[in-house]
Design a protein around this motif. Sequence first.
Motif, PDB file in Angstrom:
ATOM      1  N   VAL A 549       0.985  -0.994  -0.146  1.00 32.83           N
ATOM      2  CA  VAL A 549       0.208  -0.479   0.124  1.00 32.83           C
ATOM      3  C   VAL A 549       0.775   1.100   0.065  1.00 32.83           C
ATOM      4  N   TYR A 550       1.066   1.816  -0.994  1.00 30.83           N
ATOM      5  CA  TYR A 550       2.067   3.021  -1.107  1.00 30.83           C
ATOM      6  C   TYR A 550       1.311   4.332  -0.835  1.00 30.83           C
ATOM      7  N   SER A 551      -0.062   4.169  -0.814  1.00 34.89           N
ATOM      8  CA  SER A 551      -0.897   5.353  -1.539  1.00 34.89           C
ATOM      9  C   SER A 551      -1.629   6.133  -0.268  1.00 34.89           C
ATOM     10  N   GLY A 552      -2.328   7.201   0.122  1.00 31.81           N
ATOM     11  CA  GLY A 552      -3.522   7.163   0.693  1.00 31.81           C
ATOM     12  C   GLY A 552      -4.434   7.956   0.057  1.00 31.81           C
ATOM     13  N   PRO A 553      -5.763   7.800   0.976  1.00 35.29           N
ATOM     14  CA  PRO A 553      -6.654   7.056   0.030  1.00 35.29           C
ATOM     15  C   PRO A 553      -6.865   8.097  -0.777  1.00 35.29           C
ATOM     16  N   LEU A 554      -7.193   7.893  -2.116  1.00 33.29           N
ATOM     17  CA  LEU A 554      -7.524   8.786  -3.289  1.00 33.29           C
ATOM     18  C   LEU A 554      -9.126   9.304  -3.807  1.00 33.29           C
ATOM     19  N   TYR A 555      -9.408  10.368  -3.455  1.00 33.09           N
ATOM     20  CA  TYR A 555     -11.002  10.598  -3.839  1.00 33.09           C
ATOM     21  C   TYR A 555     -11.516   9.862  -5.340  1.00 33.09           C
ATOM     22  N   GLN A 556     -12.614   8.860  -5.262  1.00 29.69           N
ATOM     23  CA  GLN A 556     -13.077   8.139  -6.478  1.00 29.69           C
ATOM     24  C   GLN A 556     -14.107   8.738  -7.125  1.00 29.69           C
ATOM     25  N   ASN A 557     -15.594   8.978  -6.338  1.00 31.09           N
ATOM     26  CA  ASN A 557     -16.286   9.076  -6.577  1.00 31.09           C
ATOM     27  C   ASN A 557     -17.124   9.603  -5.245  1.00 31.09           C
ATOM     28  N   PHE A 569     -13.715   5.761  -2.070  1.00 34.34           N
ATOM     29  CA  PHE A 569     -12.161   6.243  -2.307  1.00 34.34           C
ATOM     30  C   PHE A 569     -11.568   4.563  -2.556  1.00 34.34           C
ATOM     31  N   SER A 570     -10.227   5.147  -3.615  1.00 39.66           N
ATOM     32  CA  SER A 570      -9.329   4.674  -4.184  1.00 39.66           C
ATOM     33  C   SER A 570      -8.201   3.984  -2.803  1.00 39.66           C
ATOM     34  N   HIS A 571      -7.420   3.105  -2.856  1.00 36.19           N
ATOM     35  CA  HIS A 571      -6.030   3.003  -1.519  1.00 36.19           C
ATOM     36  C   HIS A 571      -6.426   2.845  -0.347  1.00 36.19           C
ATOM     37  N   VAL A 572      -7.823   2.633   0.118  1.00 40.13           N
ATOM     38  CA  VAL A 572      -8.146   2.358   1.162  1.00 40.13           C
ATOM     39  C   VAL A 572      -7.117   1.451   1.980  1.00 40.13           C
ATOM     40  N   GLY A 573      -6.091   0.803   1.352  1.00 39.10           N
ATOM     41  CA  GLY A 573      -5.621   0.006   1.734  1.00 39.10           C
ATOM     42  C   GLY A 573      -6.086  -0.394   2.673  1.00 39.10           C
ATOM     43  N   SER A 574      -6.427  -0.754   4.284  1.00 38.58           N
ATOM     44  CA  SER A 574      -6.935  -2.084   5.559  1.00 38.58           C
ATOM     45  C   SER A 574      -8.014  -1.140   5.941  1.00 38.58           C
ATOM     46  N   GLY A 575      -7.939  -0.661   5.848  1.00 35.81           N
ATOM     47  CA  GLY A 575      -9.093   0.763   5.748  1.00 35.81           C
ATOM     48  C   GLY A 575      -8.999   1.979   6.287  1.00 35.81           C
ATOM     49  N   LEU A 576     -10.261   2.918   6.270  1.00 43.24           N
ATOM     50  CA  LEU A 576     -10.072   3.896   6.956  1.00 43.24           C
ATOM     51  C   LEU A 576      -9.516   4.493   7.914  1.00 43.24           C
ATOM     52  N   ILE A 577      -9.358   5.310   8.754  1.00 48.15           N
ATOM     53  CA  ILE A 577      -9.569   5.760  10.150  1.00 48.15           C
ATOM     54  C   ILE A 577      -8.908   7.564   9.843  1.00 48.15           C
ATOM     55  N   THR A 578      -9.153   7.729  11.307  1.00 45.49           N
ATOM     56  CA  THR A 578      -8.509   8.481  11.909  1.00 45.49           C
ATOM     57  C   THR A 578      -7.305   9.054  12.058  1.00 45.49           C
ATOM     58  N   ASP A 579      -5.955   9.961  12.498  1.00 43.77           N
ATOM     59  CA  ASP A 579      -4.797   9.633  12.282  1.00 43.77           C
ATOM     60  C   ASP A 579      -5.155   9.526  14.419  1.00 43.77           C
ATOM     61  N   ASP A 580      -6.099  10.391  14.490  1.00 41.07           N
ATOM     62  CA  ASP A 580      -5.954  11.042  16.006  1.00 41.07           C
ATOM     63  C   ASP A 580      -6.902  10.641  17.359  1.00 41.07           C
ATOM     64  N   GLY A 581      -7.819   9.625  16.318  1.00 42.30           N
ATOM     65  CA  GLY A 581      -8.963   9.043  17.019  1.00 42.30           C
ATOM     66  C   GLY A 581     -10.409   9.801  17.717  1.00 42.30           C
TER      67      GLY A 581
END
Length: 649
Positions: A549-557, A569-581
């Motif tokens: 996984v080489y990119s953060g989430p990118l807007y798709q539609n 989004f594309s590039h969601v990797g193993s899931g979306l989160i907020t970095d600060d909880g």
Amino acid sequence: MLRKYSYLRSIKRLLLLALLIAPLTHGFSQVRLPKIITNGMVLQRDVKLNIWGWASPGEKVTVAFNNKRYKATTSAEGKWQVELPAMKAGGPYRMTISGKNTITLEDILLGDVWFCSGQSNMVHQLNIHDVTYADEIANANYPEIRQFLIPTRNSLAGPMEDLDDGSWSQAVSEEVRPFSAVAYFFAKKIYEKYHVPIGLINASVGGTPIEAWTSEEGFKEFPSILQTIENNKDTAYVNAINRKARPSQPQKQPEDKGLTGPKPWYEVDFVPKDWRTINIPGYWEDQGAKDLNGIVWYRKEINVPPSMAGKEAKVFLGRIVDADVLYINGKEVGNKTYQYPQRMYPVPAGLLKAGKNVFVVKVTNYSGKGGFVPDKPYCVFADTDTVDLKGYWQYKVGAVFVPRPPSPPGINAQSQPTALFNAMVAPITNYRIKGILWYQGESNAGQPAEYADLLPALIKDWRNQFSYPDAPFIYAQLPNFMDVSYLPSESNWAVLRESQLKGLAVPKTAMTVNIDLGEWNDIHPDNKKDVGERMALAALKIAYGEAVVYSGPLYQNNSIEGNIITISFSHVGSGLITDDGEELSEFAIAGDDKNFVWAQAKIEGDKVIVWSDEVTEPKYVRYAWADNPDNPNLYNREGLPASPFRTDQ
């Protein structure tokens, strides 16, 4: 006397003739190599390689390398080239080039070569960030990571064949200081993964637009730029424009009272009279000095503890707009001539004393706000002792610059279309590479929408110039910068980031999102390591074929249902989160009127839903749409931030 004069005139004619002939024969009387082909170079593994140069027309040239010999005959123009077969990583090797003379090159490695280019954030050396990366510099021991730094120069006339100078250096201790910090951390990550030599060819110049790095062929779809290029080839035209831009009578500025009085204001025994009080850090325009361009002197007695007395030390003066000179106890310690470098001045042993020490800073400002940039370090330290320099100082104006009447703009050569390509890229396009790293865009933020066309044009052009149609092209999206935005607003930097995002439509490209790595008060943020390592992560995917996984989430539609907009989004990797909880922030929503208000947003699976009670019929969404969004906290679980975006285009 007449005979003597005639003799001297004949000698002058012979000298003139020699000078006229010299350019025609220079470099062709013996084998000569381009500057980049030299000791310690890194050649690209696994591809056929070009070795080229110049010699006398018709001269036979032999290249001996890795137990094989390759032969060529120089053309009528004095050029020769041999092609070496693809070889695996390894070395060191020796290369011998023989013609009428013999050249032997030592310590040659085969590995991966990356062409690194852009403006100042690619220029910025480890040395400039030597406090943040002190341990990295001290512990650098990567002799197989090497950099070739291309000297800054430009050409409006057309592509050049060779560089003025340059040499390969190794990433070993102090020798690593001139390395591009971004490129070094990129190379280190790749090297630690594969343990193959890494060559970095760095062609970067601060404050330059993308147009300067593109060739004339790359502007086939830009007729107005082609006309500019044609005009600039006419030296008389360029000189005429620049003559008009220069005032016939340069404005004489007043003398600096701090240096012309009975005693210089930096002397220890100078007694300041009628000096005002001002706070450091801060700008003088914000502290009672209205619209002042000129020279301002700052002075303060700093108490130094006995434990620091006599020792070598270092002074941090953050950043200063525009230029400065630091004096300690009457001795000049350091200076900078423009606003962007961080001020880190070494203090020699024996200068600091226990008790009171006189610190004086002469600041020169040419336009805008002058003074000391907030949110930067201001202190003096030695070993484990630190003395704070922030607080109230005395100040006095040494000179007020007289406003100059406006003059027509001149032609700054290095900012003109093709100028840097011609002089810094064209000479090395015959050199085989693994891929390209690009960090640029700040200088195009004034016309950000145009960048959406200019970036793909550059990518296509360079791939053509390097004869590498699918060359991996990895670039950095602009980070956060300038004042934090607490209301939805328009932003040139956001549009520029959007234009960069659109560049991903070009195959074999990757973009690092850096919206979390900037600094509000510094266009050259200190964190270069994360930028370089994110570029390396992208390279693992598009250049080395790793499943990462080489990119953060990118807007798709998006889709709209009632008062809710759902974002995919594309590039969601193993899931979306907020970095600060915390809850998602920096989402704004609007109806047909495009009157954006802050929205509520939450993550549902791999999507984000957005709504606001203020907008009953939503149509558009924006995320992190600002020069410096306050808290863009949407990430994937791999720790990579989402790119800013908008749906209202």
